[in-house]
Motif scaffolding. Structure first.
Motif, mmCIF file in Angstrom:
data_model
loop_
_atom_site.group_PDB
_atom_site.id
_atom_site.type_symbol
_atom_site.label_atom_id
_atom_site.label_comp_id
_atom_site.label_asym_id
_atom_site.label_seq_id
_atom_site.Cartn_x
_atom_site.Cartn_y
_atom_site.Cartn_z
ATOM 1 N N ILE A 101 0.843 -1.195 0.000
ATOM 2 C CA ILE A 101 0.000 0.000 0.000
ATOM 3 C C ILE A 101 0.878 1.245 0.000
ATOM 4 O O ILE A 101 1.956 1.264 0.601
ATOM 5 N N PRO A 102 0.452 2.312 -0.697
ATOM 6 C CA PRO A 102 1.237 3.562 -0.684
ATOM 7 C C PRO A 102 1.128 4.231 0.669
ATOM 8 O O PRO A 102 0.074 4.230 1.306
ATOM 9 N N LEU A 103 2.231 4.807 1.121
ATOM 10 C CA LEU A 103 2.250 5.449 2.433
ATOM 11 C C LEU A 103 2.240 6.967 2.288
ATOM 12 O O LEU A 103 1.412 7.644 2.874
ATOM 13 N N THR A 104 3.136 7.516 1.487
ATOM 14 C CA THR A 104 3.217 8.968 1.331
ATOM 15 C C THR A 104 2.522 9.423 0.051
ATOM 16 O O THR A 104 2.259 8.628 -0.846
ATOM 17 N N ASP A 105 2.242 10.712 0.000
ATOM 18 C CA ASP A 105 1.682 11.333 -1.202
ATOM 19 C C ASP A 105 2.373 12.681 -1.388
ATOM 20 O O ASP A 105 1.740 13.738 -1.367
ATOM 21 N N LEU A 106 3.678 12.617 -1.571
ATOM 22 C CA LEU A 106 4.484 13.826 -1.698
ATOM 23 C C LEU A 106 4.446 14.366 -3.115
ATOM 24 O O LEU A 106 4.095 13.657 -4.054
ATOM 25 N N ALA A 107 4.829 15.624 -3.255
ATOM 26 C CA ALA A 107 4.928 16.230 -4.579
ATOM 27 C C ALA A 107 6.023 15.528 -5.363
ATOM 28 O O ALA A 107 6.812 14.736 -4.825
ATOM 29 N N GLU A 108 6.096 15.814 -6.650
ATOM 30 C CA GLU A 108 7.103 15.193 -7.497
ATOM 31 C C GLU A 108 8.502 15.546 -6.995
ATOM 32 O O GLU A 108 8.779 16.683 -6.642
ATOM 33 N N GLY A 109 9.364 14.533 -6.946
ATOM 34 C CA GLY A 109 10.717 14.766 -6.463
ATOM 35 C C GLY A 109 11.465 13.470 -6.271
ATOM 36 O O GLY A 109 11.010 12.399 -6.674
ATOM 37 N N ASN A 110 12.625 13.557 -5.643
ATOM 38 C CA ASN A 110 13.488 12.402 -5.415
ATOM 39 C C ASN A 110 13.506 12.028 -3.940
ATOM 40 O O ASN A 110 13.794 12.869 -3.088
ATOM 41 N N LEU A 111 13.191 10.756 -3.638
ATOM 42 C CA LEU A 111 13.217 10.254 -2.265
ATOM 43 C C LEU A 111 14.365 9.270 -2.110
ATOM 44 O O LEU A 111 14.720 8.556 -3.048
ATOM 45 N N SER A 112 14.917 9.201 -0.889
ATOM 46 C CA SER A 112 16.018 8.270 -0.640
ATOM 47 C C SER A 112 16.233 8.090 0.861
ATOM 48 O O SER A 112 15.647 8.803 1.676
ATOM 49 N N GLU A 113 17.061 7.113 1.223
ATOM 50 C CA GLU A 113 17.586 6.900 2.573
ATOM 51 C C GLU A 113 16.501 6.741 3.640
ATOM 52 O O GLU A 113 16.422 7.513 4.599
ATOM 53 N N LEU A 114 15.674 5.716 3.491
ATOM 54 C CA LEU A 114 14.641 5.438 4.488
ATOM 55 C C LEU A 114 15.275 4.941 5.787
ATOM 56 O O LEU A 114 16.228 4.163 5.766
ATOM 57 N N ALA A 115 14.715 5.376 6.919
ATOM 58 C CA ALA A 115 15.215 4.938 8.230
ATOM 59 C C ALA A 115 14.052 4.892 9.218
ATOM 60 O O ALA A 115 13.466 5.928 9.539
ATOM 61 N N TRP A 116 13.712 3.687 9.698
ATOM 62 C CA TRP A 116 12.640 3.526 10.684
ATOM 63 C C TRP A 116 13.074 4.077 12.046
ATOM 64 O O TRP A 116 14.230 3.934 12.445
ATOM 65 N N SER A 117 12.138 4.665 12.764
ATOM 66 C CA SER A 117 12.404 5.061 14.145
ATOM 67 C C SER A 117 12.469 3.798 15.003
ATOM 68 O O SER A 117 11.907 2.758 14.645
ATOM 69 N N PRO A 118 13.164 3.827 16.145
ATOM 70 C CA PRO A 118 13.311 2.622 16.970
ATOM 71 C C PRO A 118 11.996 1.989 17.399
ATOM 72 O O PRO A 118 11.924 0.767 17.565
ATOM 73 N N ASP A 119 10.939 2.801 17.579
ATOM 74 C CA ASP A 119 9.652 2.238 17.987
ATOM 75 C C ASP A 119 8.773 1.839 16.805
ATOM 76 O O ASP A 119 7.652 1.346 16.987
ATOM 77 N N GLY A 120 9.261 2.048 15.580
ATOM 78 C CA GLY A 120 8.512 1.657 14.394
ATOM 79 C C GLY A 120 7.346 2.554 14.051
ATOM 80 O O GLY A 120 6.558 2.235 13.158
ATOM 81 N N ALA A 121 7.225 3.689 14.726
ATOM 82 C CA ALA A 121 6.080 4.570 14.506
ATOM 83 C C ALA A 121 6.309 5.572 13.381
ATOM 84 O O ALA A 121 5.353 6.096 12.814
ATOM 85 N N GLN A 122 7.575 5.855 13.044
ATOM 86 C CA GLN A 122 7.888 6.859 12.039
ATOM 87 C C GLN A 122 9.001 6.375 11.110
ATOM 88 O O GLN A 122 9.748 5.449 11.440
ATOM 89 N N ILE A 123 9.096 7.030 9.966
ATOM 90 C CA ILE A 123 10.161 6.740 9.010
ATOM 91 C C ILE A 123 10.790 8.063 8.593
ATOM 92 O O ILE A 123 10.092 8.959 8.123
ATOM 93 N N ALA A 124 12.088 8.179 8.784
ATOM 94 C CA ALA A 124 12.815 9.350 8.301
ATOM 95 C C ALA A 124 13.300 9.071 6.886
ATOM 96 O O ALA A 124 13.569 7.927 6.524
ATOM 97 N N PHE A 125 13.428 10.123 6.088
ATOM 98 C CA PHE A 125 13.900 9.956 4.720
ATOM 99 C C PHE A 125 14.389 11.288 4.183
ATOM 100 O O PHE A 125 14.189 12.344 4.805
ATOM 101 N N CYS A 126 15.058 11.237 3.033
ATOM 102 C CA CYS A 126 15.505 12.448 2.350
ATOM 103 C C CYS A 126 14.583 12.723 1.172
ATOM 104 O O CYS A 126 14.166 11.792 0.480
ATOM 105 N N PHE A 127 14.299 13.996 0.943
ATOM 106 C CA PHE A 127 13.412 14.372 -0.155
ATOM 107 C C PHE A 127 13.912 15.647 -0.811
ATOM 108 O O PHE A 127 14.205 16.632 -0.137
#
Length: 294
Positions: A101-127
């Motif tokens: 299932i899709p999670l984000t709905d960001l504008a057009e661009g480049n995404l990279s470097e996904l990183a889950w938070s230790p509790d699994g509640a969030q995901i950090a990334f570069c955009f």
């Protein structure tokens, strides 16, 4: 079997395997496989899963490019980047299979470097968003109206990169909710940020950025920065000048490890990357692999 020369047709049979990620329990590994589609003259990349004790099996399908798979801390979910119709978003799928299932709905661009938070509640990334003048919709409207493309105004030395194209906008650290995909920009400014890493308590993000006043001239002056996972002013950790990447907090949260090297008055001579550690609160960085000739 008789020997034969490699032909053009043989190139379409080659499969490229990459980005292996071991599950938290060590029982499985998710990785990418890039295939050629000779009929459509395209490449497609999908996720594959191996349970170590049996053959690997294809995990995602369709005419898409799925990359950067990352296990959730509990090993129950996998987040990944899916590029579909030339637009990338973060997707999520159960590790035991099912419909992604899709999670984000960001504008057009480049995404990279996904990183889950230790509790699994969030995901950090570069955009890095695509400049408004060069989105697919803007280009389509100009074509339909017969207008010409506007000139590109270049004000940076590093304005273009292989695989990414023109970099009109800056790349920053974002965080999204791992359940509903709501995304928030964490860093900002006229500089690029990368390599996000979560502190063990999930309250802080470390990242790498060159914010030197002469960064256009000294492109390797990377620093490590700390910022609240909710956003705010970033704090610099002083470390040896030089490129840095792949940040990781120690289990007790007191240290940050990174890969990089120190530079001196001749920054362009060949060097080996090393593993370094530095205290989260700052201090003298220590190289752990100074004697390793690799």
């Amino acid at each position: 079997m008789s020997k034969s020369f490699i032909t053009i047709q043989d190139l379409a049979k080659l499969r490229v395997v990459g980005d292996p990620q071991i599950s938290p329990d060590g029982a499985r590994v998710i990785f990418t496989v890039k295939d050629s589609d000779a009929e459509k003259n395209k490449y497609w990349t999908h996720l594959w899963l191996s349970d170590w004790n049996r053959d690997a099996r294809q995990f995602t399908f369709a005419d898409v490019n799925d990359t950067s798979p990352r296990w959730s801390p509990d090993g129950k979910q996998i987040a990944f980047l899916r590029t579909k119709d030339k637009r990338a978003q973060i997707w999520r799928v159960d590790a035991d299979g099912g419909e992604a299932i899709p999670l984000t709905d960001l504008a057009e661009g480049n995404l990279s470097e996904l990183a889950w938070s230790p509790d699994g509640a969030q995901i950090a990334f570069c955009f890095r968003p695509t400049h408004a003048d060069w989105t697919r919709e803007a280009i389509k409207q100009r074509e339909e109206s017969g207008k010409s493309n506007p000139p590109r105004v270049i004000t940076r030395v590093r304005y273009r990169a292989d695989g990414a194209g023109f970099q009109g906008e800056y790349q920053h650290i974002w965080v999204c909710d791992a359940r509903d995909g709501r995304a928030k920009q964490i860093t900002a400014g006229d500089y690029d940020d990368h390599s996000p890493a979560w502190s063990r308590d999930g309250k802080t993000l470390a990242f790498v950025s060159n914010r030197d006043a002469q960064r256009e001239r000294f492109s390797q002056r990377d620093d490590i920065w700390l910022v609240s996972a909710r956003g705010g002013k970033a704090k610099k950790i002083r470390a040896p000048q030089g490129p840095k990447r792949a940040l990781a907090f120690s289990p007790d949260g007191k240290w940050i490890a990174y890969i990089g090297h120190a530079i001196d008055e001749t920054p362009w001579k060949p060097r080996n990357n090393r593993v370094w550690i530095i205290a989260k609160n700052g201090g003298r960085a220590r190289c752990l692999t100074a004697k390793l000739d690799r």
